[in-house]
Design an enzyme around this catalytic site. Structure first.
Site, PDB file in Angstrom:
ATOM      1  N   ALA A  66       0.870  -1.178   0.000  1.00 41.72           N
ATOM      2  CA  ALA A  66       0.000   0.000   0.000  1.00 41.72           C
ATOM      3  C   ALA A  66       0.906   1.226   0.000  1.00 41.72           C
ATOM      4  O   ALA A  66       2.067   1.155   0.418  1.00 41.72           O
ATOM      5  CB  ALA A  66      -0.881  -0.017   1.238  1.00 41.72           C
ATOM      6  N   GLY A 111       0.639  -4.993   0.920  1.00 41.60           N
ATOM      7  CA  GLY A 111      -0.606  -5.080   0.149  1.00 41.60           C
ATOM      8  C   GLY A 111      -0.437  -5.831  -1.166  1.00 41.60           C
ATOM      9  O   GLY A 111      -1.405  -6.383  -1.690  1.00 41.60           O
ATOM     10  N   GLU A 134       4.759  -4.968   7.291  1.00 46.69           N
ATOM     11  CA  GLU A 134       4.008  -3.887   7.933  1.00 46.69           C
ATOM     12  C   GLU A 134       4.435  -3.591   9.364  1.00 46.69           C
ATOM     13  O   GLU A 134       4.422  -2.433   9.793  1.00 46.69           O
ATOM     14  CB  GLU A 134       2.491  -4.204   7.918  1.00 46.69           C
ATOM     15  CG  GLU A 134       1.854  -4.091   6.536  1.00 46.69           C
ATOM     16  CD  GLU A 134       1.914  -5.380   5.728  1.00 46.69           C
ATOM     17  OE1 GLU A 134       2.669  -6.311   6.116  1.00 46.69           O
ATOM     18  OE2 GLU A 134       1.208  -5.462   4.719  1.00 46.69           O
TER      19      GLU A 134
HETATM   20  N1  CAA Z   1       4.532   3.200  -0.931  1.00 44.87           N
HETATM   21  C1  CAA Z   1       4.890   4.330  -1.522  1.00 44.87           C
HETATM   22  N2  CAA Z   1       5.978   4.469  -2.304  1.00 44.87           N
HETATM   23  C2  CAA Z   1       6.747   3.373  -2.471  1.00 44.87           C
HETATM   24  C3  CAA Z   1       6.439   2.141  -1.870  1.00 44.87           C
HETATM   25  C4  CAA Z   1       5.265   2.070  -1.068  1.00 44.87           C
HETATM   26  N3  CAA Z   1       4.861   0.929  -0.498  1.00 44.87           N
HETATM   27  N4  CAA Z   1       7.385   1.261  -2.200  1.00 44.87           N
HETATM   28  C5  CAA Z   1       8.264   1.914  -2.987  1.00 44.87           C
HETATM   29  N5  CAA Z   1       7.879   3.191  -3.156  1.00 44.87           N
HETATM   30  C6  CAA Z   1       8.546   4.239  -3.922  1.00 44.87           C
HETATM   31  C7  CAA Z   1       9.771   4.771  -3.197  1.00 44.87           C
HETATM   32  O1  CAA Z   1       9.392   5.723  -2.224  1.00 44.87           O
HETATM   33  C8  CAA Z   1      10.559   5.343  -4.334  1.00 44.87           C
HETATM   34  O2  CAA Z   1       9.995   6.589  -4.676  1.00 44.87           O
HETATM   35  P1  CAA Z   1      10.995   7.856  -5.007  1.00 44.87           P
HETATM   36  O3  CAA Z   1      11.736   7.400  -6.215  1.00 44.87           O
HETATM   37  O4  CAA Z   1      10.013   8.953  -5.263  1.00 44.87           O
HETATM   38  O5  CAA Z   1      11.845   8.016  -3.793  1.00 44.87           O
HETATM   39  C9  CAA Z   1      10.263   4.382  -5.473  1.00 44.87           C
HETATM   40  O6  CAA Z   1       9.072   3.701  -5.125  1.00 44.87           O
HETATM   41  C10 CAA Z   1      11.357   3.357  -5.689  1.00 44.87           C
HETATM   42  O7  CAA Z   1      11.584   2.718  -4.441  1.00 44.87           O
HETATM   43  P2  CAA Z   1      13.036   2.576  -3.776  1.00 44.87           P
HETATM   44  O8  CAA Z   1      13.911   3.695  -4.208  1.00 44.87           O
HETATM   45  O9  CAA Z   1      12.844   2.380  -2.312  1.00 44.87           O
HETATM   46  O10 CAA Z   1      13.539   1.237  -4.498  1.00 44.87           O
HETATM   47  P3  CAA Z   1      14.535   0.161  -3.911  1.00 44.87           P
HETATM   48  O11 CAA Z   1      14.826  -0.773  -5.025  1.00 44.87           O
HETATM   49  O12 CAA Z   1      15.697   0.802  -3.232  1.00 44.87           O
HETATM   50  O13 CAA Z   1      13.726  -0.609  -2.773  1.00 44.87           O
HETATM   51  C11 CAA Z   1      11.777  -1.750  -1.863  1.00 44.87           C
HETATM   52  C12 CAA Z   1      12.580  -1.370  -3.145  1.00 44.87           C
HETATM   53  C13 CAA Z   1      12.612  -2.723  -1.033  1.00 44.87           C
HETATM   54  C14 CAA Z   1      10.502  -2.436  -2.344  1.00 44.87           C
HETATM   55  C15 CAA Z   1      11.457  -0.475  -1.069  1.00 44.87           C
HETATM   56  O14 CAA Z   1      10.904   0.486  -1.938  1.00 44.87           O
HETATM   57  C16 CAA Z   1      10.492  -0.696   0.053  1.00 44.87           C
HETATM   58  O15 CAA Z   1      10.871  -1.216   1.098  1.00 44.87           O
HETATM   59  N6  CAA Z   1       9.187  -0.322  -0.151  1.00 44.87           N
HETATM   60  C17 CAA Z   1       8.193  -0.415   0.878  1.00 44.87           C
HETATM   61  C18 CAA Z   1       7.737  -1.861   1.053  1.00 44.87           C
HETATM   62  C19 CAA Z   1       6.712  -1.951   2.170  1.00 44.87           C
HETATM   63  O16 CAA Z   1       7.015  -1.695   3.310  1.00 44.87           O
HETATM   64  N7  CAA Z   1       5.478  -2.347   1.818  1.00 44.87           N
HETATM   65  C20 CAA Z   1       4.388  -2.448   2.762  1.00 44.87           C
HETATM   66  C21 CAA Z   1       3.589  -1.188   2.735  1.00 44.87           C
HETATM   67  S1  CAA Z   1       2.408  -1.121   4.021  1.00 44.87           S
HETATM   68  C22 CAA Z   1       1.126  -2.043   3.497  1.00 44.87           C
HETATM   69  O17 CAA Z   1       1.118  -2.617   2.423  1.00 44.87           O
HETATM   70  C23 CAA Z   1      -0.007  -2.072   4.469  1.00 44.87           C
HETATM   71  C24 CAA Z   1      -1.109  -2.989   4.151  1.00 44.87           C
HETATM   72  O18 CAA Z   1      -1.088  -4.184   4.383  1.00 44.87           O
HETATM   73  C25 CAA Z   1      -2.304  -2.460   3.631  1.00 44.87           C
END
Ligand code: CAA
Length: 257
Positions: A66, A111, A134
């Site tokens: 998400a 998500g 999460e």
């Molecule tokens: N939400 C918003 N933006 C996200 C995102 C997310 N879940 N995941 C990645 N992005 C964005 C980053 O902020 C980045 O944006 P900018 O270029 O504007 O900075 C872009 O996507 C590329 O991401 P990274 O630079 O971080 O890429 P990376 O290769 O270094 O890392 C990753 C990849 C390991 C997936 C890392 O992006 C990450 O950890 N993302 C979050 C994963 C996460 O925690 N997901 C769970 C979300 S909470 C949820 O889903 C709740 C639920 O159950 C409903």
């Protein structure tokens, strides 16, 4: 790829949905969830579908969860509405009467993993990464992960993955039954095509009934679920598919469904 949040293409009754926010690794924000919901409402009306494929745009990610930037400032009430809308959409995907196949082409987190869990099939590329991270963000999975993950992999593994937030690779996802197959990224489309051809060679209504029996039955006690199976089995004898399928066997030819 267009600037639509969901790219919809179709070939011979197989609809392919591509979640299209590659710059944010296809993170699910409210707009994307609303758009997906709309597309699914349209698909629900159709009785000519064979299968639905769902994947992420770009080469790096299926869905990275998400949208954290959008969720960051939500109040508890706003978070409830956000999760409820997502849950409705995810359930719509799950309950489409045709096989739904996730083509997991990279990150499948939070998500994203919850979306894949709602699909009947998951085919992962060998670079896919799965996880429910999460708790590391101070929350719990909110798009169905606390319920669908234990149903898929068992409560012990679900507790492991959800309480540690650790990420696993495609090989481990296959081993624990989170995905059905792992292939190289370049093979995803060919494997999906082969799979949908297999669906097409079988009775369309039989597949729908089997899916209904499994999904509805899982939420019932065993006796009720077996009674449901018997009803759907009997219903199969009211349609043309059963006479064609069994007739073809007896006449030593391929069925024409
Ligand atoms: N939400 C918003 N933006 C996200 C995102 C997310 N879940 N995941 C990645 N992005 C964005 C980053 O902020 C980045 O944006 P900018 O270029 O504007 O900075 C872009 O996507 C590329 O991401 P990274 O630079 O971080 O890429 P990376 O290769 O270094 O890392 C990753 C990849 C390991 C997936 C890392 O992006 C990450 O950890 N993302 C979050 C994963 C996460 O925690 N997901 C769970 C979300 S909470 C949820 O889903 C709740 C639920 O159950 C409903």
């Amino acid at each position: 790829m267009s600037d639509k949040l969901i790219e919809v293409t179709e070939k011979e009754g197989v609809v392919r949905l591509t979640l299209n926010r590659p710059k944010a690794l296809n993170a699910l924000n409210s707009d994307l969830i609303a758009e997906l919901n709309k597309v699914l409402v349209d698909l629900e009306q159709r009785d000519d579908l064979r299968a639905v494929l769902i994947t992420g745009a770009g080469e790096k990610s299926f869905v990275a969860g998400a949208d954290i930037s959008e969720m960051r400032d939500k109040t508890p009430e706003e978070a409830r509405v956000f999760a409820s809308q997502a849950l409705t959409t995810v359930k719509r995907l799950e309950r489409l009467p045709v096989p739904v196949v996730a083509l997991v082409n990279g990150f499948c987190l939070g998500g994203g993993c919850e979306l894949a869990l709602a699909c009947d099939w998951a085919i992962a590329s060998d670079n896919a990464i799965f996880g429910q991270p999460e708790v590391g963000l101070g929350v719990i999975p909110g798009f169905g992960g606390t319920q669908r993950l234990p149903r898929r992999v068992g409560p012990a593994l679900a507790l492991d993955l959800i309480t540690t937030g650790r990420k696993i690779d495609a090989a481990e996802a296959l081993r624990i039954g989170l995905v059905n197959r792992v292939v190289s990224a370049g093979e995803l489309d060919a494997v999906a095509e082969e799979l949908t051809k297999q669906f097409a060679g079988n009775g369309r209504q039989a597949i729908r009934s089997a899916k209904q029996a499994i999904h509805d039955g899982m939420d019932q006690d065993l006796d009720s679920a077996l009674a449901l199976e018997t009803s759907l089995f009997a219903l199969g004898f009211a349609g043309e598919e059963q006479s064609e399928g069994m007739g073809a066997f007896v006449e030593k030819r391929k069925p024409n469904f």
